[in-house]
Design an enzyme around this catalytic site. Structure first.
Site, mmCIF file in Angstrom:
data_model
loop_
_atom_site.group_PDB
_atom_site.id
_atom_site.type_symbol
_atom_site.label_atom_id
_atom_site.label_comp_id
_atom_site.label_asym_id
_atom_site.label_seq_id
_atom_site.Cartn_x
_atom_site.Cartn_y
_atom_site.Cartn_z
ATOM 1 N N ASP A 81 0.877 -1.378 -0.109
ATOM 2 C CA ASP A 81 0.039 0.081 -0.088
ATOM 3 C C ASP A 81 0.946 0.990 -0.019
ATOM 4 O O ASP A 81 1.781 1.365 0.662
ATOM 5 C CB ASP A 81 -0.880 0.119 1.334
ATOM 6 C CG ASP A 81 -1.980 0.903 1.348
ATOM 7 O OD1 ASP A 81 -2.321 1.302 0.298
ATOM 8 O OD2 ASP A 81 -2.307 1.421 2.608
ATOM 9 N N ALA A 215 -10.894 5.528 3.685
ATOM 10 C CA ALA A 215 -12.256 5.048 3.713
ATOM 11 C C ALA A 215 -12.648 4.533 5.396
ATOM 12 O O ALA A 215 -13.726 3.801 5.234
ATOM 13 C CB ALA A 215 -12.614 4.096 2.671
ATOM 14 N N ASP A 258 -7.763 1.391 7.516
ATOM 15 C CA ASP A 258 -6.808 1.304 8.380
ATOM 16 C C ASP A 258 -7.073 2.058 9.831
ATOM 17 O O ASP A 258 -7.138 1.106 10.748
ATOM 18 C CB ASP A 258 -5.471 2.042 7.712
ATOM 19 C CG ASP A 258 -4.257 2.092 8.669
ATOM 20 O OD1 ASP A 258 -4.223 1.143 9.733
ATOM 21 O OD2 ASP A 258 -3.120 2.530 8.273
ATOM 22 N N SER A 259 -7.451 3.015 9.700
ATOM 23 C CA SER A 259 -7.679 3.924 10.966
ATOM 24 C C SER A 259 -8.779 3.136 12.001
ATOM 25 O O SER A 259 -8.664 3.270 13.200
ATOM 26 C CB SER A 259 -8.174 5.375 10.972
ATOM 27 O OG SER A 259 -7.243 6.040 9.973
HETATM 28 P P1 13P Z 1 -8.103 5.510 6.706
HETATM 29 O O1 13P Z 1 -6.971 6.195 7.595
HETATM 30 O O2 13P Z 1 -9.372 6.102 6.415
HETATM 31 O O3 13P Z 1 -8.284 3.996 7.391
HETATM 32 O O4 13P Z 1 -7.390 5.124 5.260
HETATM 33 C C1 13P Z 1 -6.442 4.075 4.983
HETATM 34 C C2 13P Z 1 -5.844 4.049 3.879
HETATM 35 O O5 13P Z 1 -6.289 4.744 2.850
HETATM 36 C C3 13P Z 1 -4.712 3.044 3.687
HETATM 37 O O6 13P Z 1 -4.189 3.203 2.284
HETATM 38 O O1 G3H Z 2 -2.348 5.141 4.026
HETATM 39 C C1 G3H Z 2 -2.187 4.373 4.901
HETATM 40 C C2 G3H Z 2 -2.030 4.786 6.205
HETATM 41 O O2 G3H Z 2 -3.321 4.818 6.944
HETATM 42 C C3 G3H Z 2 -0.895 5.206 6.697
HETATM 43 O O3 G3H Z 2 -0.300 4.147 7.479
HETATM 44 O O4 G3H Z 2 1.269 4.833 9.199
HETATM 45 O O5 G3H Z 2 1.282 2.628 8.120
HETATM 46 O O6 G3H Z 2 2.191 4.321 6.706
HETATM 47 P P1 G3H Z 2 1.114 3.937 7.997
HETATM 48 ZN ZN ZN Z 3 -4.301 5.146 1.366
#
Ligand code: 13P
Ligand code: G3H
Ligand code: ZN
Length: 311
Positions: A81, A215, A258-259
């Protein structure tokens, strides 16, 4: 089983659902993504950022994620990613990743094309699929932090896809990375995503898989739990589930989260520590966090992405 993003996204695009790309950093998160996907009979993408690789090291991380994907009964892809260099994409491909994103969105249009094309040409030799990005999301894109977003210009998407040969394209329609996506007053609705831009992109590249980053919904239950048990996260706001469901039914067939996972982990661990201050066995706080992560991912697959029951 381990498959590529293309294997997952082509049917999702055709049938009108999205596959979740869930960011992982450690064993617990990999297990949670795989278990939720298996429970829900859902395809899933395990997403690994450059900073996750820095944190855990590629030799360890690639083995953990590969084991997760290969031993799962549902199709899963292993995806870099926000890859920021050709060299990192190459190392991930050599380590067995089935898909890479090369994020040239902070570069000039021509430099983005050049770098993305270079990765596509290399990846093709190994049947690895590639995601590119056009437009900039505000927030943290790994090491690259951007204060302002630039929406994707639909006039560029056809040319970008043709000249780079990418298999999917991330676009910017108003989301951002992290847990503070919009500045809204209490009770105020968050601004809607720019579905007009999405539709215009879709019109220019019909049938092509589009990706939505940033998202997370920043689920209030976990924010409340974090704040109740000693944390301090004020004004955290994400993308409402309804808007994500709408996106998932459109050309968007990969949604990055991710968040929301980070919030679950933090909330549960804080709760355990608050309620059992003497606890010092990591399995006793990482275990419940993992269980809650499974529930949250399963709910995403079922009620947000529409990917549950698709395998
Ligand atoms: P969020 O911070 O909204 O979870 O986004 C994650 C993301 O885009 C990882 O590539
Ligand atoms: O886009 C991805 C993330 O939410 C940032 O992740 O802290 O692992 O680089 P990271
Ligand atoms: Zn991202």
């Amino acid at each position: 089983m381990l498959v590529t993003n293309k294997d997952l996204l082509v049917p999702a695009r055709r049938k009108g659902y999205a596959v979740g790309a869930f960011n992982i950093n450690n064993l617990e998160t990999v297990l949670a993504v795989a278990e939720a996907a298996t429970e829900e009979k859902s395809p899933a993408i395990i997403a690994v950022t450059p900073s996750a690789i820095k944190y855990a090291g590629l030799p360890y991380l690639s083995k953990i994620v590969k084991t997760g994907a290969e031993s799962s009964s549902v199709p899963m892809s292993l995806h870099l990613d926000h890859g920021d260099t050709f060299e990192l994409c190459k190392s991930c491909i050599e380590s067995g990743f089935s898909s890479v994103m090369i994020d040239g969105s902070s570069k000039s249009y021509e430099d983005n094309i050049k770098l993305t094309r270079q990765v596509v040409e290399y990846a093709r030799q190994y049947d690895v699929t590639v995601e590119g990005e056009l437009g900039v999301l505000a927030g943290i894109e790994d090491e690259v932090q951007s204060e302002h977003s630039h929406y994707t210009d639909p006039a560029q998407v056809e040319d970008f896809v043709k000249r780079t040969g990418v298999d999917s394209l991330a676009i910017s329609i108003g989301t951002s990375h992290g847990a503070f996506k919009f500045k809204v007053k209490p009770g105020e609705e968050v601004p809607p995503l720019r579905f007009d831009i999405l539709e215009e992109c879709e019109r220019r590249i019909p049938g092509f898989p589009i990706v939505l980053h940033g998202a997370s919904s920043v689920l209030t239950d976990y924010i409340d739990m974090i704040n109740k048990f000693g944390g301090k996260m004020e004004n955290a706001v994400g993308v409402p589930a309804g808007q994500l469901r709408k996106a998932a039914k459109s050309a968007v067939c990969k949604i990055n989260i991710d968040s929301d996972g980070r919030l679950v982990m933090t909330a549960v661990i804080r709760k355990v520590f608050a309620e059992k201050p003497g606890e010092f066995d990591p399995r006793k706080y990482l275990g419940p966090a993992r269980e809650e992560l499974i529930r949250m991912y399963a709910d995403k697959n079922q009620n947000v992405l529409g990917s549950a029951g698709r395998v």
